[in-house]
Design an enzyme around this catalytic site. Structure first.
Site, PDB file in Angstrom:
ATOM      1  N   ARG A   1       0.841  -1.184   0.000  1.00  0.00           N
ATOM      2  CA  ARG A   1       0.000   0.000   0.000  1.00  0.00           C
ATOM      3  C   ARG A   1       0.883   1.243   0.000  1.00  0.00           C
ATOM      4  NH1 ARG A   1      -1.903   0.776   4.351  1.00  0.00           N
ATOM      5  NH2 ARG A   1      -1.297  -1.079   5.513  1.00  0.00           N
TER       6      ARG A   1
ATOM      7  N   TYR B   1      -1.554  -3.617  -6.625  1.00  0.00           N
ATOM      8  CA  TYR B   1      -1.383  -4.256  -5.316  1.00  0.00           C
ATOM      9  C   TYR B   1      -2.722  -4.336  -4.564  1.00  0.00           C
ATOM     10  CZ  TYR B   1      -0.293  -5.221  -0.531  1.00  0.00           C
ATOM     11  OH  TYR B   1      -0.298  -5.792   0.717  1.00  0.00           O
ATOM     12  N   GLY B   2      -2.942  -5.461  -3.916  1.00  0.00           N
ATOM     13  CA  GLY B   2      -4.205  -5.760  -3.227  1.00  0.00           C
ATOM     14  C   GLY B   2      -4.889  -4.577  -2.570  1.00  0.00           C
ATOM     15  N   GLY B   3      -4.226  -3.992  -1.562  1.00  0.00           N
ATOM     16  CA  GLY B   3      -4.854  -2.924  -0.789  1.00  0.00           C
ATOM     17  C   GLY B   3      -5.156  -1.681  -1.612  1.00  0.00           C
TER      18      GLY B   3
ATOM     19  N   LYS C   1      -9.739  -2.506   1.390  1.00  0.00           N
ATOM     20  CA  LYS C   1      -9.412  -1.337   2.203  1.00  0.00           C
ATOM     21  C   LYS C   1     -10.240  -0.119   1.799  1.00  0.00           C
ATOM     22  CE  LYS C   1      -6.266  -3.716   4.270  1.00  0.00           C
ATOM     23  NZ  LYS C   1      -6.489  -4.164   5.646  1.00  0.00           N
TER      24      LYS C   1
ATOM     25  N   HIS D   1     -10.638  -2.377  11.303  1.00  0.00           N
ATOM     26  CA  HIS D   1      -9.540  -3.210  10.798  1.00  0.00           C
ATOM     27  C   HIS D   1      -9.312  -4.350  11.799  1.00  0.00           C
ATOM     28  CE1 HIS D   1      -5.080  -3.243   9.243  1.00  0.00           C
ATOM     29  NE2 HIS D   1      -5.817  -4.153   8.641  1.00  0.00           N
TER      30      HIS D   1
ATOM     31  N   SER E   1      -1.417  -3.652  10.027  1.00  0.00           N
ATOM     32  CA  SER E   1      -1.048  -4.585   8.963  1.00  0.00           C
ATOM     33  C   SER E   1       0.264  -5.285   9.295  1.00  0.00           C
ATOM     34  CB  SER E   1      -0.893  -3.832   7.647  1.00  0.00           C
ATOM     35  OG  SER E   1      -2.082  -3.147   7.365  1.00  0.00           O
ATOM     36  N   ALA E   2       0.280  -6.580   9.060  1.00  0.00           N
ATOM     37  CA  ALA E   2       1.442  -7.438   9.309  1.00  0.00           C
ATOM     38  C   ALA E   2       1.828  -7.480  10.789  1.00  0.00           C
ATOM     39  CB  ALA E   2       2.632  -7.038   8.434  1.00  0.00           C
ATOM     40  N   CYS E   3       0.826  -7.425  11.677  1.00  0.00           N
ATOM     41  CA  CYS E   3       1.074  -7.533  13.124  1.00  0.00           C
ATOM     42  C   CYS E   3       0.319  -8.690  13.755  1.00  0.00           C
ATOM     43  CB  CYS E   3       0.744  -6.227  13.821  1.00  0.00           C
ATOM     44  SG  CYS E   3       1.881  -4.903  13.372  1.00  0.00           S
TER      45      CYS E   3
ATOM     46  N   THR F   1      -4.079 -12.360  10.888  1.00  0.00           N
ATOM     47  CA  THR F   1      -4.397 -13.619  10.221  1.00  0.00           C
ATOM     48  C   THR F   1      -3.976 -14.795  11.105  1.00  0.00           C
ATOM     49  OG1 THR F   1      -4.205 -12.558   8.072  1.00  0.00           O
ATOM     50  CG2 THR F   1      -4.069 -14.952   8.104  1.00  0.00           C
TER      51      THR F   1
ATOM     52  N   ASP G   1      -9.362  -9.819   8.753  1.00  0.00           N
ATOM     53  CA  ASP G   1      -8.852  -8.470   8.466  1.00  0.00           C
ATOM     54  C   ASP G   1      -9.859  -7.344   8.734  1.00  0.00           C
ATOM     55  OD1 ASP G   1      -6.581  -6.933   7.517  1.00  0.00           O
ATOM     56  OD2 ASP G   1      -7.708  -6.536   5.690  1.00  0.00           O
TER      57      ASP G   1
ATOM     58  N   SER H   1       5.101 -10.327   0.369  1.00  0.00           N
ATOM     59  CA  SER H   1       4.468 -11.250  -0.574  1.00  0.00           C
ATOM     60  C   SER H   1       3.197 -11.803   0.074  1.00  0.00           C
ATOM     61  CB  SER H   1       5.422 -12.380  -0.952  1.00  0.00           C
ATOM     62  OG  SER H   1       5.986 -12.976   0.190  1.00  0.00           O
ATOM     63  N   ARG H   2       2.216 -12.127  -0.758  1.00  0.00           N
ATOM     64  CA  ARG H   2       0.876 -12.423  -0.246  1.00  0.00           C
ATOM     65  C   ARG H   2       0.253 -13.641  -0.912  1.00  0.00           C
ATOM     66  NH1 ARG H   2      -1.552  -8.911   3.901  1.00  0.00           N
ATOM     67  NH2 ARG H   2       0.074  -7.361   4.209  1.00  0.00           N
TER      68      ARG H   2
ATOM     69  N   ARG I   1       2.832  -3.830  17.436  1.00  0.00           N
ATOM     70  CA  ARG I   1       4.134  -4.485  17.426  1.00  0.00           C
ATOM     71  C   ARG I   1       5.090  -3.571  18.170  1.00  0.00           C
ATOM     72  NH1 ARG I   1       6.944  -8.075  13.743  1.00  0.00           N
ATOM     73  NH2 ARG I   1       4.991  -8.482  12.655  1.00  0.00           N
TER      74      ARG I   1
ATOM     75  N   GLY J   1       0.332 -20.033  18.555  1.00  0.00           N
ATOM     76  CA  GLY J   1      -0.671 -20.835  19.266  1.00  0.00           C
ATOM     77  C   GLY J   1      -0.710 -20.550  20.761  1.00  0.00           C
TER      78      GLY J   1
ATOM     79  N   ASN K   1      -0.667 -17.879  22.157  1.00  0.00           N
ATOM     80  CA  ASN K   1      -1.525 -16.724  22.444  1.00  0.00           C
ATOM     81  C   ASN K   1      -2.883 -17.166  22.999  1.00  0.00           C
ATOM     82  OD1 ASN K   1       0.493 -15.021  21.585  1.00  0.00           O
ATOM     83  ND2 ASN K   1      -0.268 -14.887  19.474  1.00  0.00           N
TER      84      ASN K   1
HETATM   85  P1  GDP Z   1      -1.715  -9.471   9.635  1.00  0.00           P
HETATM   86  O1  GDP Z   1      -1.142  -8.764   8.464  1.00  0.00           O
HETATM   87  O2  GDP Z   1      -2.117  -8.541  10.740  1.00  0.00           O
HETATM   88  O3  GDP Z   1      -2.788 -10.426   9.258  1.00  0.00           O
HETATM   89  O4  GDP Z   1      -0.494 -10.320  10.270  1.00  0.00           O
HETATM   90  P2  GDP Z   1      -0.079 -11.860  10.060  1.00  0.00           P
HETATM   91  O5  GDP Z   1      -0.901 -12.772  10.902  1.00  0.00           O
HETATM   92  O6  GDP Z   1      -0.022 -12.168   8.609  1.00  0.00           O
HETATM   93  O7  GDP Z   1       1.392 -11.826  10.663  1.00  0.00           O
HETATM   94  C1  GDP Z   1       2.357 -10.915  10.214  1.00  0.00           C
HETATM   95  C2  GDP Z   1       3.734 -11.336  10.659  1.00  0.00           C
HETATM   96  O8  GDP Z   1       3.785 -11.385  12.085  1.00  0.00           O
HETATM   97  C3  GDP Z   1       4.125 -12.721  10.166  1.00  0.00           C
HETATM   98  O9  GDP Z   1       5.475 -12.717   9.787  1.00  0.00           O
HETATM   99  C4  GDP Z   1       3.903 -13.599  11.373  1.00  0.00           C
HETATM  100  O10 GDP Z   1       4.743 -14.720  11.366  1.00  0.00           O
HETATM  101  C5  GDP Z   1       4.207 -12.667  12.543  1.00  0.00           C
HETATM  102  N1  GDP Z   1       3.423 -13.039  13.750  1.00  0.00           N
HETATM  103  C6  GDP Z   1       2.090 -13.274  13.806  1.00  0.00           C
HETATM  104  N2  GDP Z   1       1.705 -13.613  15.071  1.00  0.00           N
HETATM  105  C7  GDP Z   1       2.833 -13.578  15.819  1.00  0.00           C
HETATM  106  C8  GDP Z   1       3.090 -13.832  17.218  1.00  0.00           C
HETATM  107  O11 GDP Z   1       2.213 -14.153  18.008  1.00  0.00           O
HETATM  108  N3  GDP Z   1       4.383 -13.671  17.637  1.00  0.00           N
HETATM  109  C9  GDP Z   1       5.386 -13.319  16.774  1.00  0.00           C
HETATM  110  N4  GDP Z   1       6.609 -13.187  17.264  1.00  0.00           N
HETATM  111  N5  GDP Z   1       5.178 -13.091  15.458  1.00  0.00           N
HETATM  112  C10 GDP Z   1       3.917 -13.213  14.985  1.00  0.00           C
HETATM  113  P1  PGA Z   2      -3.089  -7.149   6.589  1.00  0.00           P
HETATM  114  O1  PGA Z   2      -3.875  -6.672   5.277  1.00  0.00           O
HETATM  115  O2  PGA Z   2      -3.709  -6.290   7.660  1.00  0.00           O
HETATM  116  O3  PGA Z   2      -3.437  -8.601   6.659  1.00  0.00           O
HETATM  117  O4  PGA Z   2      -1.628  -6.900   6.470  1.00  0.00           O
HETATM  118  C1  PGA Z   2      -3.375  -5.948   4.242  1.00  0.00           C
HETATM  119  C2  PGA Z   2      -3.083  -4.509   4.584  1.00  0.00           C
HETATM  120  O5  PGA Z   2      -3.528  -4.029   5.644  1.00  0.00           O
HETATM  121  O6  PGA Z   2      -2.421  -3.880   3.751  1.00  0.00           O
HETATM  122 MN    MN Z   3      -5.276  -5.254   6.812  1.00  0.00          MN
HETATM  123 MN    MN Z   4      -3.702 -10.606   7.380  1.00  0.00          MN
END
Ligand code: GDP
Ligand code: PGA
Ligand code: MN
Ligand code: MN
Length: 602
Positions: A89, A217-219, A226, A246, A268-270, A273, A295, A386-387, A418, A512, A514
């Site tokens: 994005r 790109y997706g977003g 989004k 979100h 995003s990426a925290c 999923t 999401d 990458s997605r 994060r 897990g 968590n």
């Molecule tokens: P989303 O973009 O919010 O859906 O995030 P994802 O679930 O795809 O995770 C994003 C990144 O964070 C990935 O590289 C995961 O491996 C990492 N991650 C997700 N959950 C955890 C966790 O509980 N602990 C740690 N250390 N990393 C995590």
């Molecule tokens: P994410 O979704 O939250 O799974 O990373 C895509 C984004 O927010 O760009």
């Molecule tokens: Mn998102």
């Molecule tokens: Mn996700």
């Protein structure tokens, strides 16, 4: 042999394919108008059928937009490489175009609608020469839900069409939901020359319109996600008394069959999923986690006074690196068929690879740019952002309620970022308003999901900084107002899976495990777990947090993960002030009071 009847059906289907398939005059007139502007050679009206998918996929392969993966290993799976300048994005190219700058607020890029339309129409004019314009009707939400919205995306990217098919309920079903009404979201997406100089993702909330140019790109390009579900959605939610967030949605099932639903907002990426698809460790015998969404959540008070949530999407657009059978089994199972992989590495036997996949790296492959890669290479084989795009029906733990038009009642809302320091593993807000403050002051390190500096902590209120379609100050106000509309509000929590010790090691195993945090959260909602009061909020009492079966993890480490460091918190408060200053004229006074209360508790 086919019967004459079957033969007739197929011929009829072929005859109709790509032809106009709606009698809604508003749609037809709008599509004609846009076609006049973009001047495609052809208009292809999508109906969402299987035969259409076969045809469009074959065409995408023919044109080199998709590569057919090893069908024995990965049936129905395809591979796509983005333009290397178009992998995330782009917040600096994303605009909210409202009549006044104040409506968009200081955290969004703003442009006057008239000027932006002029610029975008100039770019779109004639841009589909020699190309096909696809008409993509789609639903955000299950058919028949009062929360569901209809969008129509016009695009000249076949990759976008095939991705939208996975991510949303696409095709005739959208016309069925809409009927003769004209309140559909109008989306126009043009590839242009995929040049960052000519990349704009623009929202016109007052016209329920989105125009996105110059990115696939997706977003930026799958407009339901989004753009509609969050930016336009949040704007409509404020107007109509609901919330577009979100957030993932999951269901926790206890061994006795009790189900509790939880929504969680992480940037995003925290980890959304992963959390949404979590598998409880063996110690939690009989517990199950069901995924409703990973999401986005649309939430509205229900007739029984609880807050109900639907997942408007139909697929997962997940981060690839780090996904493996150990970290996220259900995601791995979800991507074994009918999945589009983008910007991962491609092996000689047409399989895919990414950093963190199970097993050793391939001896040789092509990286996400298409260059030769070996384990000795310095660069990453897969792009960090990458997605995969996978249909949610592939998920073995998909909650049956994911298709329920009334949604699921939410017992807890969890905020999280994060943070290598400062933020404890978990605490509970004292009440709704305090919870809104906790969400509003969220901070998180920046990730590869958006172009920009990695690792830097920035304020990301409710994980919505890039997605709020109006003034963030009004958005906080909307959260406060919602309390009055919800008789039994969800409890609010904050988590941080990413705190590190002095050696840079995570203080919490995450994934897990968590489940242990989630179990405490669920127990708190049901009044079953005790807690201790701290300046930040309630934290698990000594007997109420289950560390059973967690080899090598000590209560000392947990208390390290839970430490409140006053030095850190002084800095944290100053950083929070930066956002509050930016919003000051529209900041609800409740946020200032909450800040003062925190200061005095600290
Ligand atoms: P989303 O973009 O919010 O859906 O995030 P994802 O679930 O795809 O995770 C994003 C990144 O964070 C990935 O590289 C995961 O491996 C990492 N991650 C997700 N959950 C955890 C966790 O509980 N602990 C740690 N250390 N990393 C995590
Ligand atoms: P994410 O979704 O939250 O799974 O990373 C895509 C984004 O927010 O760009
Ligand atoms: Mn998102
Ligand atoms: Mn996700």
């Amino acid at each position: 042999l086919l019967t004459p009847n079957e033969m007739g059906n197929i011929m009829e289907a072929n005859e109709k394919m790509g032809k106009c398939n709606t009698s809604n005059r508003t749609i037809i007139a709008w599509v004609e108008e846009q076609a006049k502007l973009c001047q495609p050679d052809e208009i292809f009206w999508c109906d969402g059928s299987e035969s259409e998918k076969v045809l469009l996929t074959a065409e995408a392969v023919d044109k080199g937009i998709l590569i057919k993966l090893n069908q024995e290993k990965l049936p129905g799976c395809y591979y796509h490489r983005s333009n290397p300048n178009d992998v995330a994005r782009v917040e600096q190219c994303t605009y909210i175009c409202t009549e006044t700058r104040d409506e968009a607020g200081p955290t969004n890029n703003w442009a006057a609608p008239k000027e932006m339309y002029q610029k975008l129409l100039g770019l779109a004019r004639g841009s589909m020469h020699g190309r096909t314009m696809y008409v993509v009707p789609y639903l955000m939400g299950p058919l028949g839900s009062p929360l569901t919205k209809v969008g129509i995306e016009l695009t000249d990217s076949i990759y976008v069409v095939l991705s939208m098919r996975i991510m949303a309920r696409m095709g005739d079903v959208a016309y069925k939901h809409l009927g003769n009404r004209d309140d559909f979201n109008r989306g126009l997406h043009c590839m242009l020359d995929v040049n960052p100089e000519r990349r704009y993702i623009c929202h016109f909330p007052q016209d329920n319109t989105i125009i996105s140019v110059g990115s696939a790109y997706g977003g930026n390009a799958l407009l339901g996600k989004k753009c509609l579900a969050l930016r336009i959605g949040s704007y409509l939610g404020r107007k109509e008394g609901w919330m577009a967030e979100h957030m993932l949605i999951l269901g926790v099932e206890s061994p006795t069959g009790e189900k509790t639903y939880v929504a969680a907002a992480f940037p995003s990426a925290c980890g959304k999923t992963n959390f949404a698809m979590m598998i409880p460790p063996a110690h939690f015998k009989g517990w199950k986690i069901w995924t409703v969404g990973d999401d986005i959540a649309w939430m509205k008070p229900g007739p029984d006074g609880r807050l109900y949530a639907i997942n408007p999407e139909a697929g997962y657009f997940g981060v690839m690196p780090g996904t493996n059978y150990k970290s996220n089994l259900n995601a791995m199972k979800s991507i074994q068929k009918d999945t589009i992989y983008t910007n991962v590495a491609l092996t000689p036997d047409l399989d895919v690879w990414w950093e963190g996949k199970d097993g050793p790296p391939p001896k040789e492959c092509l990286d996400w740019r298409g260059n030769k890669w070996t384990p000795e290479s310095k660069e990453k084989a897969a792009h960090p952002n990458s997605r995969f795009a996978a249909p949610m029906i592939n998920n073995p733990m998909l909650a049956p309620e994911a298709n329920d038009p009334s949604g699921v009642p939410i017992s807890a809302i969890i905020f999280g970022g994060r943070r290598a320091d400062t933020m404890p593993l978990v605490f509970q807000a004292f009440n709704w308003i305090h919870g809104v403050y906790v969400g509003a002051t969220m901070g998180s390190e920046m990730t590869a999901a958006a172009a920009g500096t990695l690792g830097q902590v920035r304020r990301d209120p409710m994980a919505m900084l890039p997605f709020c379609g109006y003034n963030m100050g009004y958005y906080f106000h909307h959260w406060i107002i919602m309390r009055k509309l919800i008789k039994y509000p969800p409890r609010i929590f904050h988590v941080n899976w990413f705190r590190k010790d002095a050696n840079g090691e995570f203080l919490w195993p995450g994934f897990g495990e968590n489940m242990r945090v989630l179990k405490w959260i669920v127990d708190r909602c049901k009044g079953r777990a005790n807690a201790n009061e701290t300046p930040l909020g309630w934290v698990p009492g000594p007997e109420s947090f289950d560390l059973g079966g967690l080899e090598g993890y000590t209560p000392e480490k947990l208390s390290q993960a839970q430490t409140i460091n006053y030095e850190d918190w002084r800095r944290e408060l100053l950083q929070q002030d930066e956002l509050f200053m930016k919003l000051y004229s529209n900041l609800p006074k409740e946020m200032i009071f909450q800040r003062e209360l925190l200061v005095s508790r600290l």
